[in-house]
Design a protein around this motif. Structure first.
Motif, short mmCIF file in Angstrom:
data_model
loop_
_atom_site.label_atom_id
_atom_site.label_comp_id
_atom_site.label_asym_id
_atom_site.label_seq_id
_atom_site.Cartn_x
_atom_site.Cartn_y
_atom_site.Cartn_z
N PRO A 234 -20.86 -106.52 18.91
CA PRO A 234 -20.20 -106.58 17.60
C PRO A 234 -20.91 -105.69 16.60
O PRO A 234 -22.12 -105.47 16.71
N THR A 235 -20.18 -105.16 15.64
CA THR A 235 -20.83 -104.35 14.61
C THR A 235 -21.54 -105.27 13.61
O THR A 235 -21.25 -106.48 13.54
N LEU A 236 -22.44 -104.70 12.83
CA LEU A 236 -23.12 -105.49 11.81
C LEU A 236 -22.11 -106.07 10.83
O LEU A 236 -22.26 -107.17 10.32
N ILE B 375 -23.11 -95.15 7.81
CA ILE B 375 -22.67 -94.80 9.17
C ILE B 375 -21.78 -95.92 9.71
O ILE B 375 -22.16 -97.09 9.66
N PRO B 376 -20.61 -95.57 10.23
CA PRO B 376 -19.72 -96.63 10.73
C PRO B 376 -20.17 -97.17 12.09
O PRO B 376 -20.97 -96.53 12.78
N ASP B 377 -19.67 -98.34 12.42
CA ASP B 377 -19.75 -98.89 13.78
C ASP B 377 -21.17 -99.20 14.26
O ASP B 377 -21.42 -99.25 15.47
N ALA B 413 -22.18 -85.60 16.95
CA ALA B 413 -21.74 -85.11 15.64
C ALA B 413 -21.31 -86.25 14.72
O ALA B 413 -21.60 -86.23 13.53
N LYS B 414 -20.63 -87.26 15.28
CA LYS B 414 -20.11 -88.32 14.40
C LYS B 414 -21.21 -89.32 14.02
O LYS B 414 -21.20 -89.84 12.91
#
Ligand SMILES: Cc1cc2nc3c(=O)[nH]c(=O)nc-3n(C[C@H](O)[C@H](O)[C@H](O)COP(=O)(O)OP(=O)(O)OC[C@H]3O[C@@H](n4cnc5c(N)ncnc54)[C@H](O)[C@@H]3O)c2cc1C
Lengths: 309, 480
Positions: A234-236, B375-377, B413-414
Motif C-alpha cells: 500500500p502507498t503511504l 513523489i507519487p506512489d 525517470a518518473k
C-alpha cells in the motif's frame, strides 16, 4: 447479485531462512529458538492474501462487490500486517489472541480494538511467545478458532487460506476448518477468478496438471504453489487514509472457546526434532580451458548417465 | 578510425582468444545495465546501447593490451568485476563499448599473517578472501552487504564500505597497495607500506575511480585478528531520529570505536525489527568487537552513554545478534527480491549521503518530507545511519514505491531520479556529500560539479591527464 464475503486467514511465522546452521544443529535437543528472528508472512498465506485482492479487483471490473476480511491468530507482531492489509483494502481485520495458557490479552493502544475477555487479562511478551508456539503443532485448535470466528463473528462465505504453514507444516488446518463448517474444500489452489454470477472459477494443481473448476461459495480454498506469491504494497497515502480503521482483537473466550482445554485434547504433540542433512557431494573440475573442463565433465560424469538413458 | 562491432570483436579475440570474448546478444543486452536500471533486466525491456563485447581478462598483460587497443580506436571500455554496482557505473552510455570483465582474475596471490596483509587479483570475491583468512583466525574487517557477490576490484573502485566500518574504516583505510592499468596500457604498482609521506597519497587516484580512470588488477588489503567470541551486541528502541543521531554522536566523540553503530528510523526499522519494536519506534544498535577487554570496555562505555538518554529502552541483545547474522545478500536474496518486484511492481531503492552532526538530522527530515510530499506512489520512505565518524555520519535513505502508469523503462525517470534529485539538493544545501559509499556512477554524475565546487578542478584534471581520449567508462563520475 449479492456481495461475496471473503475471509483470508494468515499466519505470521519466524523467518526460518534467517536461522543459522548452528540454530538448527541445536534443534534436536533444545527445540528451535525462533523468538529472535524476524517475522514474515507464511508464504502460502501471502499468496492467498494477494489472490483475494486480485479476485476483488476482477470482481469490481464485473460490477460485483467482494468484501475482504483478514484473520490471524497470534501476538502483537501480527498487527503491522493487519494494518497493511487494511491499507490495501481489507475491510475487516481481526486477530485472535489465543494461547496455551488460556486467554491472552493485548495491551496495545493506538488503533487496536480489544475484545471483552482479552481486555481482562494482561500477559507479557513471553506469554505471547509461548502461546504462539503452543499452537504451532495444534491444527485442531487452530481450525476450531477459525471455524468459530467464521460462524460466530464474521459470517463469511468464502474462506481462503494457505495450504500449510511452518513450523508445524502439517497441512490439515484447511480440511479441519472445512469439516467444521460443513463446506467443500479445494486444495493446491493457484488462481481464483469471479464469473460475475456469484460463482468462481478456481485453478488448482493436481498430480497430472492444472484443474479448473467452477464453484459457488460457501467453500474453503487452500492455496498451494501459486505463481502469485507476493503481496502488493500500500502507498503511504493509503495507510494515512485508512489509519483510523479498527483492528479487532479477540480472545478465544470471545468465540466461546476454552483453548487450554482444547490444547489438552490435541492429539499431536511434538516430541523431538531431527535435522536433515542436505549436504551434497561436490567436486571442482580443474582444467586449463573451458573446453578441457567440459571434456572432463562429459567423460567423468555425463557420458555414463547418457548411456543409461 | 571508428571500428565496426565485428572489428572490435576480432581485435579482442586476437588479444585473449575467441573463447574469452562474449558476443551472445542476450548476455550483452543484460550487461548494458546494472542495478540502477534493474527493472530493465527484470522485465526484459532494454533501452541502453548494446555493448560490442564482453572480454574476460585473465592477466594484467591482457588488460594492458585491451586498453591499448581501445585507446587506438577510441572505444569506450567499462571495467567490471562482481557486477553488483547500484549507480549505473556498469551502464553502457555509448554504443559499441567493451566490457572488460576481471572476474576470471580470481587468484588469492598471498596471505601474509605476519605482516598482516593479503594480496589478491581483482576478481576475487570478498567472501572467498574472508573465508580463507578466517581459517587463520583473521579477518579483512570489510563486510559490505554485497560481500558474497562483490569482488575486490569493484570494491576498491567504488570506495565501498562495510558493516563494521566504525572500527575498521572504509576500503580506503584497508588498501595498502595495488596494481592498476591506465589507458595506453600503462601498468602501475603502488607498493605495500604502512604509511609514507613521499608526496600525495596516489592510492586515492585509483581507489574510487569507478573505472573512469584505470582498471584495477590487484589489491593488497590489511588483515586483522578475528575474535567473534568476544562480540557484544546492544539494542535499544527510541522514538525519534534526532535523539538517535545525538546518541551516535555521543558515542563517537567520547572516543568509543564500536564496529557497528546504527540508528534506524521507524519505516526502515519496520522492515527488520517489527518482532520487537513498535511501528513508531526507531531502533539503535551497536556491536563491540576485538580483544575481550576492549570489546567489553567498549560495550560498557556505550551502555553507560545510552543510559544517559532516558528515551532509549534496552532490548534483548539476542535480537540484534540474530539479525546481524543474516544481513548479507547473496544471489538467492537478490533473485528473490527481483521476483518480488516482478510480481508487485513495488521497487526498493536506496541513496546514501553523509554530513556533519549539525546537519544530518535536518537533511534526513527535509529530504524525507519532500519525497513523501512530491513523489507519487511511495509505499515506504525511511532510512538509517550506519557509518559514523568523529565529525558526522551517513544517512542511508531506503525507500519503496509502486511503479504506476509507466513502463519499467521509465521507472528511473518518473521516480528514482527525482528522488535522488531531492536527496542531493537537500544534502548539498547543507554542505553534505551526495555519495557516501555506492559511488557516483552515472546516476549522480549530473551533480558532480555541485558536489566538488572549486575542487572539481582537481578531479577534472585527473580525468584529462590519465584518460585524455575519454575511453574510460564514459558518463561515470563525469557526465556526458
Ligand atoms: C545487495 C547489495 C548490497 C550492497 N551493499 C553494499 C554495502 O554494504 N556497501 C557498499 O559499499 N556497497 C554495497 N553495494 C554496492 C556494490 O556492491 C559495491 O559498489 C561494490 O563495491 C561493487 O563491487 P563489484 O565487484 O560488484 O563491482 P562492479 O559492479 O563490477 O563495478 C562497480 C563499479 O566499479 C567499476 N569497476 C569494477 N571493477 C573494476 C576494476 N577492476 N577496475 C576499475 N574499475 C572497476 C565499474 O566500472 C563500476 O563503475 C551493494 C550492492 C548490492 C546489490
Amino acid at each position: 447479485m449479492s456481495a461475496v464475503r471473503v475471509l483470508v486467514c494468515f499466519k505470521v511465522t519466524p523467518d526460518f531462512e534467517a536461522l543459522r546452521e548452528a540454530d538448527w544443529a541445536a534443534a534436536a535437543t533444545q527445540g528451535v529458538q525462533t523468538r529472535y528472528v524476524r517475522r514474515v508472512l507464511n508464504c502460502f498465506d501471502e499468496s492467498a492474501l494477494e489472490l483475494a485482492l486480485g479476485l476483488s479487483d476482477a470482481a469490481a471490473r464485473l460490477g460485483v462487490t467482494v468484501e475482504l476480511g483478514a484473520l490471524s491468530i497470534g501476538g502483537r507482531e501480527v498487527d503491522p500486517y493487519l494494518k497493511t492489509l487494511v491499507a490495501l483494502g481489507y475491510e475487516r481485520a481481526a486477530r485472535v489472541a489465543a494461547g496455551a495458557d488460556g486467554d491472552i490479552a493485548d495491551t496495545d493502544a493506538a488503533g487496536v480494538g480489544v475484545g471483552a475477555a482479552a481486555g481482562a487479562a494482561g500477559v507479557d511478551g513471553a506469554g505471547l511467545d509461548r502461546a504462539a508456539s503452543g499452537l504451532d503443532f495444534a491444527p485442531a485448535v487452530v481450525a476450531s478458532i477459525i471455524a468459530s470466528y467464521v460462524l460466530r463473528a464474521d459470517h463469511s462465505d468464502l474462506l481462503v487460506l494457505g495450504c500449510r504453514s511452518g513450523p508445524g507444516d502439517g497441512g490439515t488446518v484447511p480440511f479441519r476448518v472445512a469439516e467444521a463448517l460443513g463446506w467443500p474444500c479445494l486444495t493446491r489452489v493457484t488462481s481464483i477468478e469471479p464469473l460475475g454470477d456469484g460463482r468462481l472459477r478456481v485453478g488448482a494443481m493436481v498430480d497430472d496438471g492444472l484443474l479448473r473448476v467452477t464453484l459457488r461459495p460457501p467453500c474453503v480454498l487452500a492455496v498451494g504453489n501459486a505463481l502469485v506469491s507476493h503481496l502488493r504494497a500500500p502507498t503511504l497515502k493509503d495507510r494515512l487514509e485508512r489509519r483510523e480503521r479498527r483492528i479487532d482483537v479477540l480472545a478465544a473466550a470471545d468465540l466461546g472457546l476454552d483453548i487450554a482445554a482444547e490444547l489438552r485434547r490435541e492429539a499431536c504433540v511434538p516430541t523431538a526434532l531431527e535435522t536433515i542433512d542436505r549436504r551434497r557431494r561436490g567436486a571442482v573440475i580443474a582444467g586449463a580451458t573451458p573446453r578441457d573442463k567440459a571434456r572432463t565433465l562429459f567423460d567423468s560424469y555425463l557420458s555414463d548417465l547418457i548411456e543409461t538413458l | 578510425m571508428h571500428l565496426s562491432r565485428e572489428a572490435i570483436v576480432e581485435g579482442l579475440q586476437r588479444i585473449v582468444g575467441p573463447a574469452d570474448v562474449i558476443t551472445d546478444r542476450r548476455i550483452l543486452v543484460e550487461s548494458s545495465v546494472d542495478n540502477f536500471r534493474k527493472l530493465q533486466n527484470i522485465f526484459d525491456v532494454h533501452t541502453m546501447p548494446v555493448p560490442a563485447a564482453i572480454v574476460m581478462a585473465r592477466s594484467t598483460e591482457q588488460v594492458a593490451a585491451i586498453l591499448r587497443f581501445a585507446g587506438e580506436h577510441t572505444i569506450n571500455v567499462i571495467p567490471r568485476t562482481g557486477g553488483t554496482a547500484t549507480e549505473g557505473g556498469l551502464e553502457s552510455a555509448v554504443p559499441d563499448s567493451i566490457i572488460i570483465d576481471g572476474s576470471a582474475m580470481n587468484r588469492i596471490v598471498d596471505i601474509d599473517a605476519y605482516d598482516m596483509q593479503a594480496t589478491c587479483q581483482c576478481g576475487v570475491p570478498l567472501q572467498a578472501l574472508e573465508d580463507r583468512v578466517r581459517e587463520l583466525g583473521l579477518t579483512t574487517g570489510h563486510s559490505p552487504q554485497s560481500k558474497p557477490v562483490a569482488h575486490m576490484g569493484g570494491l576498491v573502485a567504488t570506495r565501498s564500505i562495510g558493516q563494521f566500518s566504525t572500527l575498521y574504516g572504509g576500503i580506503e583505510d584497508m588498501v595498502v597497495g595495488l596494481e592498476a592499468v591506465f589507458p595506453g596500457g600503462i601498468v602501475t604498482r603502488i607498493k605495500n607500506v604502512p604509511r609514507r609521506a613521499a608526496g600525495p597519497d596516489i592510492r586515492h587516484v585509483v581507489i574510487g575511480n569507478e573505472g573512469a580512470l584505470c582498471f584495477i588488477t590487484e589489491v593488497t588489503v590489511k588483515l586483522f585478528p578475528y575474535f567473534p567470541e568476544n562480540n557484544v551486541f546492544l539494542g535499544y528502541t527510541l522514538k525519534d531520529m534526532k535523539t538517535g543521531f545525538e546518541v551516535l554522536r555521543a558515542v563517537m566523540v567520547n572516543g568509543y570505536k564500536p564496529s557497528v553503530a546504527r540508528v534506524y528510523d521507524p519505516g526502515d526499522a519496520g522492515l527488520h525489527f517489527s518482532h520487537f519494536a513498535a511501528d513508531d519506534d526507531c531502533v539503535l544498535l551497536f556491536m563491540a568487537e576485538g580483544p575481550a577487554g576492549i570489546a567489553k570496555a567498549t560495550a560498557d562505555g556505550i551502555a553507560a552513554i545510552v543510559a544517559g538518554f532516558a528515551e532509549c529502552t534496552r532490548v534483548d541483545s539476542a535480537y540484534i545478534e540474530t539479525w546481524f547474522n543474516d544481513l548479507c545478500w547473496g544471489p538467492d536474496k537478490i533473485t528473490a527480491e527481483d521476483e518480488r518486484i516482478r510480481q508487485t511492481l513495488n521497487v526498493n531503492r536506496t541513496t546514501e549521503i553523509s554530513a556533519d552532526w549539525s546537519s544530518i538530522n535536518d537533511i534526513y527530515q527535509a529530504a524525507r518530507a519532500r519525497i513523501i510530499a512530491e513523489i507519487p506512489d511511495i509505499t515506504m520512505m525511511g532510512g538509517h545511519s550506519s557509518h559514523s565518524y568523529i565529525n558526522g555520519t551517513n544517512m542511508y535513505f531506503n525507500y519503496f514505491f509502486n511503479v504506476v502508469g509507466v513502463g519499467p523503462e521509465e521507472e528511473t525517470a518518473k521516480y528514482y531520479l527525482p528522488i535522488i534529485g531531492i536527496i542531493c539538493e537537500e544534502t548539498l544545501k547543507r554542505g553534505g556529500s551526495i555519495v557516501h559509499h555506492h559511488g557516483m556512477g552515472k546516476a549522480r554524475a549530473p551533480w558532480v560539479r555541485d558536489e566538488y565546487g572549486s575542487s572539481y578542478y582537481i578531479l577534472e584534471t585527473l580525468k584529462h591527464a590519465f584518460d585524455p581520449e575519454g575511453i574510460m567508462n564514459k558518463g561515470t563520475i563525469f557526465p556526458l
